[in-house]
Design an enzyme around this catalytic site. Structure first.
Site, short mmCIF file in Angstrom:
data_model
loop_
_atom_site.label_atom_id
_atom_site.label_comp_id
_atom_site.label_asym_id
_atom_site.label_seq_id
_atom_site.Cartn_x
_atom_site.Cartn_y
_atom_site.Cartn_z
N THR A 1 -3.99 0.51 -3.34
CA THR A 1 -4.53 1.85 -2.63
C THR A 1 -5.71 1.32 -1.82
O THR A 1 -6.34 0.34 -2.34
CB THR A 1 -4.83 2.82 -3.22
N GLU A 2 -5.84 1.89 -0.71
CA GLU A 2 -7.01 1.48 0.12
C GLU A 2 -8.41 1.76 -0.40
O GLU A 2 -9.20 1.20 0.01
CB GLU A 2 -6.95 2.11 1.64
N LEU A 3 -8.41 2.61 -1.48
CA LEU A 3 -9.63 2.67 -2.14
C LEU A 3 -10.15 1.61 -3.22
O LEU A 3 -11.30 1.86 -3.76
CB LEU A 3 -9.59 3.86 -3.02
N ASN B 1 0.89 -1.21 0.05
CA ASN B 1 -0.09 -0.12 -0.02
C ASN B 1 0.95 1.04 -0.03
O ASN B 1 2.11 1.36 0.77
CB ASN B 1 -0.88 0.20 1.07
#
Length: 527
Positions: free
Chosen positions: A324-326, A298
């Protein structure tokens, strides 16, 4: 059948005083800007709606004009309570928090988007270890950010002999979501969106709470003409549709639409602009040495996103899985005003599902920013220097990754010269980042040590680890004097490794070319 299409002004009139409003957003991706503008205009004209509770998981706003996103709703009287993961890009809203004018809770980003599913499914809330030992823990601050904030929304509980945090559910009166196309029945596609976010679980949460769902879209299609597998939110969940002007339906903070950010086209990797040789690139290069082949990674926003560019420049981008955390897997995460999207992504999943993956230990290594660090290894990125920002996904990510690498300049605003493989400080920066105690604990060194998690703190002039509960100096840049350039600028005496190394001088040269061989050798030795 009655038409679901209404104007933004009519949508704003549907929000009553005291309502709880949920929004799905990251920057301006997923954000219904035209609806927000109408809410602002209605409030300034009539004084309504007033005293709403606003809930959103990610940052909302833009770093370009700093006038969009939840900035539109940042009025004392309009918002009574804010529950969010990040508010740093909405200056008027952030000012209400700093000035102690509203109730505010900073929840971990992953917890909020998972709360939508708990509300939707009539669960009691979210039970998780995320936040233990941080300011979210009721033994510290209980996620409360202002003195007006009194209700306990986070509880410490014990299950099967272990400590957990319990985040209570609450009903959603209005969900404001977004899509690309809606048909006349309200079915939504998200073809041109950069990320999927949590539009679906938020819509279900509102409907199952007895609330309503307002969806902003780019255009309308005839009913029953959309491919069912492309519909991401069924029309039965959508009550009203607002068609926005293009400038109020931004794909990201800085882009109205780029087909490369929605995965419609792939771009050559040599189109990714290389970083100039400065302190940010030095930090990204040194941090990249913590990569290994076949690792899931990440990258946070800011300095950490340089790790992806370094990986591409050094020819190892195909050996690591950047995420990515999205919800984005693969490719090169976009940076700056396009953060949240990625170029040449392999897959994009929903926001809550990505945090399921992260919280369960799916991340091998995470690279995150750092505003403050202290002698115990605690890190603060959420509230410092008179600013209220929030943790975003930082707590979920750092607490659950197998290894964490914090990336930051050593001081703020130092001026450097990089010459002949050495770092030369021309003017020292102001403001110490290494303090005795951080203002707010966003990352708990104590919890990390209990989990036996490797942690690195990488700056342009020094690298630290967390050993035996103490910040420990292990490397210095060539040309740097430890006493003058490091220790004298810290509020505490760090632990000194018995074998402090000099950072690879190749990191400080225009062309490096050693990353691939270095991490492959390290991986071979570890196996």
């Amino acid at each position: 059948m009655m038409s679901k299409m209404i104007t933004a002004k009519q949508a704003a009139e549907l929000i009553g005083d005291g309502y709880t409003v949920g929004a799905s957003t990251v920057g301006l991706a997923g954000w219904a800007e035209e609806v927000a503008m109408a809410i602002e205009e209605r409030y300034l004209t009539t004084g309504h709606p007033k005293n709403i509770t606003l809930v959103h998981a990610s940052a909302s706003g833009d770093r370009v004009t700093r006038t969009k996103g939840t900035h539109h709703l940042g009025y004392e009287g309009l918002v009574k309570r804010l529950i969010c993961g990040h508010t740093g890009q909405a200056p008027r809203m952030a000012e209400l928090v700093v000035q102690d004018k509203i109730e505010c809770y900073f929840f971990p980003q992953g917890v909020i988007c998972q709360l939508w599913r708990a509300i939707a499914g009539n669960k009691p809330g979210v039970i998780t270890k995320v936040g233990l030992g941080t300011f979210v823990d009721p033994r510290l601050e209980g996620a409360k950010v202002t003195s007006k904030t009194h209700e306990d929304l986070v509880k410490l509980i014990e299950l099967e002999g272990q400590e957990w945090l319990f985040f209570k559910k609450f009903p959603i009166d209005v969900a404001i979501i977004r899509g690309t196309v809606a048909d006349e029945n309200g079915n939504l596609t998200m073809d041109k969106e950069a990320v999927l976010l949590e539009q679906l679980p938020l819509a279900i949460a509102a409907k199952n709470s007895g609330g309503i769902v307002i969806a902003q879209v780019e255009r309308i299609a005839k009913s029953n003409t959309l491919h069912p597998k492309k519909v991401k939110v069924p029309g039965v969940l959508v009550d009203y549709i607002v068609v926005a002007q293009p400038e109020n339906h931004m794909q990201t903070e800085g882009t109205i639409f780029n087909p490369a950010l929605s995965g419609d086209i792939q771009i050559p990797m040599d189109n990714i602009e290389s970083m100039e040789l400065d302190e940010r690139k030095i930090i990204a290069r040194r941090a990249a040495l913590e990569l290994s082949p076949r690792t899931v990674t990440n990258l946070g926003v800011g300095i950490p996103d340089g790790v992806g560019k370094v990986a591409a420049e050094e020819g190892i981008i195909d050996q690591v899985m950047l995420t990515t955390e999205l919800g984005v897997f693969g490719g090169i995460p976009a940076s700056g005003a396009d953060f949240c999207a990625a170029f040449n992504a392999e897959a994009v999943i929903e926001h809550p599902s990505m945090f399921d993956f992260y919280d369960g230990g799916g991340l091998d290594v995470a690279f995150l920013g750092m505003a403050q660090a202290d002698q115990h290894g605690n890190v603060n990125v959420s509230k410092f220097g008179g600013r209220a920002i929030g943790p975003g996904g930082f707590i979920n990510i750092t607490q659950n990754a197998k290894k964490v690498v914090f990336c930051s300049t050593f001081t703020n605003g130092a001026v450097f010269k990089i010459e002949d493989g050495k770092l030369i400080i021309l003017k020292e920066g102001k403001g110490k980042k290494f303090c005795s105690d951080v203002e707010q604990v966003t990352f708990s060194g104590k919890y990390s040590q209990e989990m036996k998690q490797p942690v690195f703190y990488v700056t342009e002039r020094a690298v630290f680890t967390l050993e035996e509960g103490q910040l420990t100096l292990i490397e210095v840049a060539p040309g740097i004097n430890i006493d003058r350039d490091i220790l004298s600028l810290m509020d505490f005496q760090p632990r000194l490794s018995l074998s402090i190394k000099v950072m690879d001088e190749g990191i400080f040269r225009g062309t490096w070319g050693k990353l691939k061989a270095t991490i492959e050798k390290k991986h071979y030795l570890q196996e």
